[in-house]
Every structure is written in structure tokens, then in C-alpha cells.
Write an enzyme that holds these catalytic residues in place. Structure first.
Site, short mmCIF file in Angstrom:
data_model
loop_
_atom_site.label_atom_id
_atom_site.label_comp_id
_atom_site.label_asym_id
_atom_site.label_seq_id
_atom_site.Cartn_x
_atom_site.Cartn_y
_atom_site.Cartn_z
N GLU A 127 -44.29 -35.42 14.72
CA GLU A 127 -44.51 -34.04 15.19
C GLU A 127 -45.26 -33.92 16.51
O GLU A 127 -46.24 -33.18 16.64
CB GLU A 127 -45.27 -33.25 14.10
CG GLU A 127 -44.53 -33.20 12.78
CD GLU A 127 -45.26 -32.42 11.70
OE1 GLU A 127 -46.44 -32.09 11.89
OE2 GLU A 127 -44.63 -32.13 10.66
N ASN A 167 -40.46 -38.98 14.03
CA ASN A 167 -40.16 -38.01 12.98
C ASN A 167 -40.63 -36.62 13.41
O ASN A 167 -41.73 -36.47 13.93
CB ASN A 167 -40.93 -38.45 11.71
CG ASN A 167 -40.48 -37.76 10.45
OD1 ASN A 167 -39.30 -37.80 10.10
ND2 ASN A 167 -41.41 -37.13 9.74
N HIS A 204 -36.73 -29.33 6.95
CA HIS A 204 -37.33 -28.27 6.14
C HIS A 204 -36.59 -26.98 6.49
O HIS A 204 -36.87 -26.36 7.52
CB HIS A 204 -38.83 -28.11 6.46
CG HIS A 204 -39.66 -29.31 6.11
ND1 HIS A 204 -39.86 -29.70 4.81
CD2 HIS A 204 -40.34 -30.19 6.88
CE1 HIS A 204 -40.65 -30.78 4.81
NE2 HIS A 204 -40.94 -31.09 6.04
N GLU A 233 -37.47 -35.28 5.03
CA GLU A 233 -38.38 -34.44 4.22
C GLU A 233 -37.65 -33.19 3.74
O GLU A 233 -38.19 -32.07 3.81
CB GLU A 233 -39.61 -34.03 5.04
CG GLU A 233 -40.39 -35.19 5.61
CD GLU A 233 -41.65 -34.77 6.35
OE1 GLU A 233 -42.07 -33.61 6.23
OE2 GLU A 233 -42.22 -35.62 7.05
N ASP A 235 -36.25 -30.01 2.21
CA ASP A 235 -36.40 -28.94 1.22
C ASP A 235 -35.79 -27.68 1.81
O ASP A 235 -35.73 -27.53 3.04
CB ASP A 235 -37.83 -28.75 0.71
CG ASP A 235 -38.89 -28.70 1.80
OD1 ASP A 235 -38.58 -28.34 2.94
OD2 ASP A 235 -40.06 -28.99 1.48
C1 XIL Z 1 -47.43 -32.22 3.60
C2 XIL Z 1 -47.66 -32.55 2.12
O1 XIL Z 1 -46.48 -32.27 1.42
C3 XIL Z 1 -48.81 -31.73 1.58
O2 XIL Z 1 -49.16 -32.17 0.28
C4 XIL Z 1 -50.04 -31.84 2.49
O3 XIL Z 1 -51.04 -30.95 2.03
C5 XIL Z 1 -49.69 -31.52 3.92
O4 XIL Z 1 -48.61 -32.36 4.33
N1 XIL Z 1 -44.44 -32.55 7.70
C6 XIL Z 1 -44.82 -33.84 7.34
C7 XIL Z 1 -45.42 -34.07 6.01
O5 XIL Z 1 -44.56 -34.77 8.09
O6 XIL Z 1 -46.37 -35.12 6.05
C8 XIL Z 1 -46.05 -32.84 5.45
O7 XIL Z 1 -46.48 -33.11 4.11
C9 XIL Z 1 -45.08 -31.67 5.50
C10 XIL Z 1 -44.68 -31.37 6.91
#
Ligand code: XIL
Length: 297
Positions: A127, A167, A204, A233, A235
Site C-alpha cells: 500500500e 501488494n 476488496h 485479500e 472480500d
Molecule cells: C487488516 C486485518 O484484517 C485486521 O484484522 C487488522 O485490524 C487491520 O488489517 N489491507 C491489508 C491487510 O493489507 O493487512 C489488512 O488487514 C486489510 C487491508
């Protein structure tokens, strides 16, 4: 095939999930995770604040708990993440300049030495871009624009056996500034020989039924630079079946899309639990989105 992992393996891909160490004692959770998935990411346990709570003192207990749980069941592990503006330990948050640059290098070396030869990939940097494609300002960015390539060069030297990934989120739509910013960095790295093997698209997704514009084109264009791509990741708000099927199909259509990871097991385990974004409901039952993914794999 009757599980996500086995179905993905039919085309040489993996299907993974994020795991939280403090849920492994929940047998519904761990049974689903071990049955359905063949790649594991630690949801928080391999982040800088978890692994180096005090400068120079590493604590691998939770990270190793995830690693051991996975490998004892024959599952592979992705490392997440080495350098990030968020979830830094307090001591790191207050550093800057050459002191922080050295701390980043030391962190990468310490963590990668511990997991040397053991992980399928590392998200080396997470990020680092703004939505408009410029670099996100952070204490790491403040150490100089070359911090990302220094992270990757350090990582390659520390463990040449693991794939090194960049990422990020909101890089799924090809016609988007952030996607272009990341693309240009990867192209530059490849042209100058900065070691990088893969791009992770967090994926996401929020709302709607269609995918962000030209998602498959984005995957293809990154892959054409000579890197693997992975959805790292996933969702989706309310588990839209069309979005889940579409993102799966986009990966399947791109030979260098090597796998898909969802960001949790059940809706109740999700960091976005109020959006019911995962493939299993709170009771551990398969949702419609599960079948929409399995049918495409
Ligand atoms: C999130 C986790 O799911 C949570 O439990 C934590 O509080 C914060 O981080 N991008 C990422 C992940 O790369 O590491 C993040 O995970 C979600 C967004």
C-alpha cells in the site's frame, strides 16, 4: 473437485485464506480452513508490529503458530507484510530518515532469515500509493523515493528462494490513477533489474454487480511486464455472486494469475463482518458465492 483448493489446483493455481492465530482453537473455523484452502496468509501475525515489538527483539511466536498450523496440514504460506505505513510497532512509527531506513532493512533481514526457504511469497511492500497514482506520504516515503526498491533488493538478498510481491488495493480498475502508478513502478523495476516477481491485487470489492473496469485487462497488463499476479485479500460486499464469479474468471483467464486468497473464513471472522463479504456464513455454511467461485475454478 469438491473444495476450493483442489478445484484451483486443477489449473495449477492455489486458493487461500487469511488466518487469525487466536481463532485456530475454534474447530468449525480450523476444519473449514484446512479442508478448503491450500495457501495461508497470516491476517496480522507477520506484520511489523507483531514480529518486532521492540527494536532488535523479534517475536515469532504467533507467526510461527500460523506457519506450523499450515505446514502441518500440507498448506503453503504467503508472508504478509515486510514494509508498510500501517501496523508498525510504536518504536518504528517514531523513526524517520536514515534511522528508519536502516530499521526497515534490519526488519526485512531479521524476518526473512527466520522464514528463509519456507514461504511461497512475501508481500515485501504494502500500500505505498495514493489513489491518484502518486506515492503515499509516510515515514517510509520520507526516507527517500527509493525505499521500495531498497526493500526489494534487501529481500532478494535475504532469501532468494521466495517470490517477492508488491501488494495494494484499488489497483483492479485499469482506468484508475493508482493502477497506473503501480504499473509504472513495476515497469520501471523490470527495466532496471530491481528484483520483483509478483503483484498482489488485494481485491476488496464494494457494492455493485460488475467488476471494476477491465479487471482482467489489468491482470493481463501486469503479467505482460513479466510478473505473476495474485488476488491476495478478496472480500466482496454482501458476497455478490456475480462479482465473485467474475473475479475468479478473470484470474482463470490470465495464465500468470497464480492464485486467489480470500481475507478470512466466515463472515463473522472478517474485518468487514458487517458487510458479510466472505464465502462461509457465521455458522460455517457455504454461501451462494462459494458455489459461484467453485463453478468457475
Ligand atoms: C487488516 C486485518 O484484517 C485486521 O484484522 C487488522 O485490524 C487491520 O488489517 N489491507 C491489508 C491487510 O493489507 O493487512 C489488512 O488487514 C486489510 C487491508
Amino acid at each position: 473437485a469438491s473444495t476450493l483448493g483442489a478445484a484451483a489446483a486443477q489449473s495449477g493455481r492455489y486458493f487461500g485464506t487469511a488466518i487469525a492465530a487466536n481463532r485456530l482453537g475454534d474447530s468449525t473455523y480450523s476444519t473449514i480452513a484446512a479442508r478448503e484452502f491450500n495457501m495461508i496468509t497470516a491476517e496480522n501475525e507477520m506484520k511489523p508490529e507483531a514480529l518486532q515489538p521492540n527494536r532488535g527483539q523479534f517475536n515469532f511466536s504467533s507467526g510461527d503458530q500460523i506457519y506450523n498450523w499450515a505446514t502441518q496440514r500440507g498448506l503453503q504460506v504467503r508472508g504478509h507484510t515486510l514494509a508498510w505505513h500501517a501496523q508498525q510497532p510504536g518504536w518504528m512509527q517514531s523513526l524517520n530518515g536514515s534511522n528508519l531506513r536502516q530499521a526497515m532493512i534490519d526488519h526485512i533481514n531479521g524476518v526473512m532469515a527466520h522464514y528463509k526457504g519456507k514461504l511461497a511469497a512475501w508481500d515485501v511492500v504494502n500500500e505505498a500509493f495514493n489513489e491518484d497514482g502518486s506515492r503515499r506520504s509516510s515515514n517510509l516515503q520520507g526516507t527517500g523515493n527509493d525505499w521500495i526498491e531498497v526493500a526489494f533488493r534487501t529481500a532478494r538478498a535475504a532469501d532468494p528462494s521466495t517470490k517477492l510481491c508488491y501488494n495494494d488495493y484499488n489497483i483492479e480498475n485499469w482506468s484508475y490513477g493508482k493502477t497506473q502508478g503501480v504499473y509504472n513502478m513495476i515497469r520501471d523495476f523490470k527495466s532496471r533489474g530491481v528484483p520483483i516477481d509478483c503483484v498482489g491485487l488485494q481485491t476488496h470489492f464494494t457494492g455493485g454487480s460488475s467488476l471494476p473496469g477491465n479487471f482482467q485487462t489489468t491482470l493481463q497488463n501486469f503479467a505482460a511486464l513479466g510478473v505473476d499476479v495474485a488476488l491476495t485479500e478478496v472480500d466482496v460486499t454482501n458476497s455478490s455472486t456475480s462479482q465473485y464469479a467474475g473475479l475468479t474468471q478473470a484470474c482463470i483467464n490470465v495464465p500468470r494469475c497464480i492464485g486467489i486468497t480470500v481475507w478470512g473464513v466466515r463472515d463473522s471472522d472478517s474485518w468487514r463482518s458487517n458487510e458479510s463479504p466472505l464465502l462461509f456464513d457465521g455458522g460455517g455454511n457455504k454461501k451462494a458465492a462459494y458455489n459461484s467461485v467453485l463453478n468457475v475454478l
